[in-house]
Enzyme design. Structure first.
Site, PDB file in Angstrom:
ATOM      1  N   GLU A  22       5.687  -3.211   0.651  1.00  0.00           N
ATOM      2  CA  GLU A  22       5.601  -3.105  -0.815  1.00  0.00           C
ATOM      3  C   GLU A  22       4.861  -1.811  -1.125  1.00  0.00           C
ATOM      4  O   GLU A  22       3.634  -1.764  -1.072  1.00  0.00           O
ATOM      5  CB  GLU A  22       4.860  -4.322  -1.388  1.00  0.00           C
ATOM      6  CG  GLU A  22       5.632  -5.618  -1.295  1.00  0.00           C
ATOM      7  CD  GLU A  22       6.767  -5.730  -2.312  1.00  0.00           C
ATOM      8  OE1 GLU A  22       6.728  -5.010  -3.337  1.00  0.00           O
ATOM      9  OE2 GLU A  22       7.678  -6.535  -2.080  1.00  0.00           O
TER      10      GLU A  22
ATOM     11  N   CYS B  45       1.258  -0.115  -9.184  1.00  0.00           N
ATOM     12  CA  CYS B  45       2.425   0.452  -8.492  1.00  0.00           C
ATOM     13  C   CYS B  45       3.625   0.649  -9.396  1.00  0.00           C
ATOM     14  O   CYS B  45       4.446   1.512  -9.135  1.00  0.00           O
ATOM     15  CB  CYS B  45       2.790  -0.446  -7.321  1.00  0.00           C
ATOM     16  SG  CYS B  45       3.066  -2.155  -7.819  1.00  0.00           S
TER      17      CYS B  45
ATOM     18  N   GLY C 248       0.838  -1.207   0.000  1.00  0.00           N
ATOM     19  CA  GLY C 248       0.000   0.000   0.000  1.00  0.00           C
ATOM     20  C   GLY C 248       0.862   1.243   0.000  1.00  0.00           C
ATOM     21  O   GLY C 248       1.999   1.214  -0.477  1.00  0.00           O
TER      22      GLY C 248
END
Ligand code: NAD
Length: 488
Positions: free
Chosen positions: A222, A257, A200
């Site tokens: 992460e 991401c 997140g």
């Protein structure tokens, strides 16, 4: 009036405590450590996907309007691959690894034994809510841990499907799902875990790490960041453009991401690049991309408003050279390209995480590295399109990021022989393939000696001669050892 949905029991600190207690009992009983148990869980996860693929795709469409191809390949297909790889390689991963020994401990043998950490917590994000929830779980199972998964409340359909499917298919005495938002996650974070794996944003990562510090719990974080794409002029422009589009809009409409966050190219090349984007984007998504079924929607109105704030900033609105259309009712924003964006604009200050792609222009491409550094922080990924060997080498040597790709975007994620994770602001720790197994294992150092070869060197009474010989042994120099033995 229709009947009210039944109130779910509140998940609080006490519930968290009970849950961890039960899982710890299963772990201590050794249930999760056996190879057979791990195989049974991974096979069950595969079966779960085989039997429920349509439901999973439906939930992802509900949460994000995610196109079927993206759900099927990037969420379900990738997770199936992780399960299959773990099933194929796990026995090998679990084997103790022989280690060399030195003169210092002679005679001895040594090995590194992987042992499970215990009871672990996986907290997941909304953008790839199926894959990002279960991919770490695969590693945690393979390593032999008991697990609690907390999916993201921002992808509610996938979250509740995960809770149902995991209860139906996996061993509930060792693997559990807790659904919920901040209060539930806070209750979980109060417990003592043996590892927390969080995916997140950086703000919540700090909350997670602070909670973990109270129990000395290690974490994998992460996170994200502003992942740049440097575009040279000596390239196959069409291929480069298509690969950037696939990594940006073809990955959940930029809500990924490792999606390209911004482009850096030379002033001379920028217009050519923009023209190529216009041409390929129209081929992919048609004249009215807001109606395209191949683009995800923005996850919710908060994120929709956040993106519009970036797009509608005064100094930015005039920079739109393609796209900019939005549909508030359906939470859609068209692929949007902005040219010559000032570095002090909002859009360059935070991770975009959406379908907006600014282009920054430099006089010489070598100047790109300074642009990346000047934005601060280390991104999760960085990309370069070029044919120049020297530029590739400079890119690898100078750009610090979680991962780099030359002449493509995002595909390093699918290479299970590479670790996937960030550095600095983009996170810590990594996973995928064996790295997932390692992320949830302790590497126990084991040294074996026999009763033979017992030297009096380390025992009192300490003498000058013993000291010299020990120093020589520690130095590893054969000459020094001979001289110490000869007393010269
Ligand atoms: P999110 O809002 O789903 O939050 C992630 C998790 O944190 C959720 O499970 C949520 O319940 C929990 N959470 C939220 N507030 C909390 C609080 N106050 N206390 C405790 N827990 C809390 O997801 P997000 O953060 O919006 O995700 C987007 C970010 O994640 C982006 O920065 C993106 O780059 C990054 N990301 C990274 C990866 C990766 O693999 N590195 C993958 C996906 C997303």
């Amino acid at each position: 009036m229709g009947s009210q949905p039944e109130d779910k029991a509140v998940f609080d600190t006490e519930s968290g405590k009970e849950m961890v207690k039960e899982l710890r009992a299963s772990f201590v009983a050794g249930k999760t450590k056996s190879y057979e148990w791990k195989v049974s869980q991974l096979k069950a996860m595969l079966k779960m996907m085989e039997e429920n693929e349509a439901q999973i795709i439906f939930a992802l469409r509900d949460d994000l309007s995610k196109p079927e191809l993206e759900s099927s390949i990037y969420e379900i297909g990738m997770l199936k691959n992780s399960c299959r790889l773990a099933l194929k390689e796990m026995k090998h991963w679990m084997k103790p690894e022989k280690a060399k020994t030195s003169l210092t401990t002679f005679p001895s043998t040594a090995e590194i034994v992987s042992e499970p950490l215990g009871v672990v917590l996986v907290i997941s994000a909304w953008n790839y809510p199926f894959l990002l929830s279960l991919d770490p779980v695969v590693g945690a199972i393979a390593a032999g841990n008991a697990i609690v998964l907390k999916p993201s409340e921002l992808a509610p359909a996938t979250s509740s499907l995960l809770a149902k499917l995991i209860a139906d298919y996996l061993d509930g005495s060792c693997i559990k799902v807790v659904e919920g938002a901040v209060p539930e996650t806070t209750a979980l974070l109060e417990q003592k875990w043996d590892k927390i794996f969080y995916t997140g944003n950086g703000r919540v990562a700090r909350i997670v790490m602070a909670a973990a510090a109270k129990h000395l719990t290690p974490v994998v974080l992460e996170l994200g960041g502003k992942s740049p794409v440097i575009v040279d002029s000596d390239i196959d422009l069409k291929v480069a453009t298509r690969r950037i589009i696939a990594g940006k809009w073809g990955c959940n409409n930029g809500q990924a991401c490792i999606s390209p966050d911004y482009i850096i190219t030379t002033k001379d090349y920028a217009v050519k690049l923009v023209d190529s984007f216009k041409c390929e984007l129209e081929k992919f998504y048609g004249k009215n991309p807001l109606e395209s079924k191949d683009l995800s929607r923005i996850v919710n109105s908060n994120h929709f408003d956040r993106l519009l704030k970036l797009l509608d900033e005064d100094k930015i609105s005039s920079k739109i050279v393609h796209g900019g259309e939005r549909d508030e009712t359906n939470l859609k924003i068209a692929p949007t390209i902005l040219l010559d964006v000032p570095k002090n604009s909002l859009i360059m200050k935070e991770e975009i995480f959406g379908p907006l792609l600014p282009i920054i222009m430099v006089d010489k491409l070598e100047g790109s590295f300074d642009v990346i550094k000047s934005l601060g922080g280390k991104p999760l990924a960085a990309y370069l399109f070029t044919n120049k060997t020297k530029l590739k080498a400079k890119f690898v040597a100078e750009v610090s990021a979680g991962g780099l790709v030359v002449n493509d975007t995002t595909v390093h994620l699918a290479e299970h022989n590479l670790p996937f994770g960030g550095v600095g602001d983009s996170g810590m720790g990594s996973y995928h393939g064996k790295f997932s197994f390692d992320a949830f294992s302790h590497k126990k150092a084991v040294l074996y000696r026999s009763f033979g070869g017992d030297s009096s060197l380390r025992y009192p009474p300490y003498t000058r001669g013993k000291l010299r010989l020990l120093q020589a042994l520690l130095s590893g120099s054969v000459l020094r050892i001979i001289r110490a033995l000869l007393g010269c």
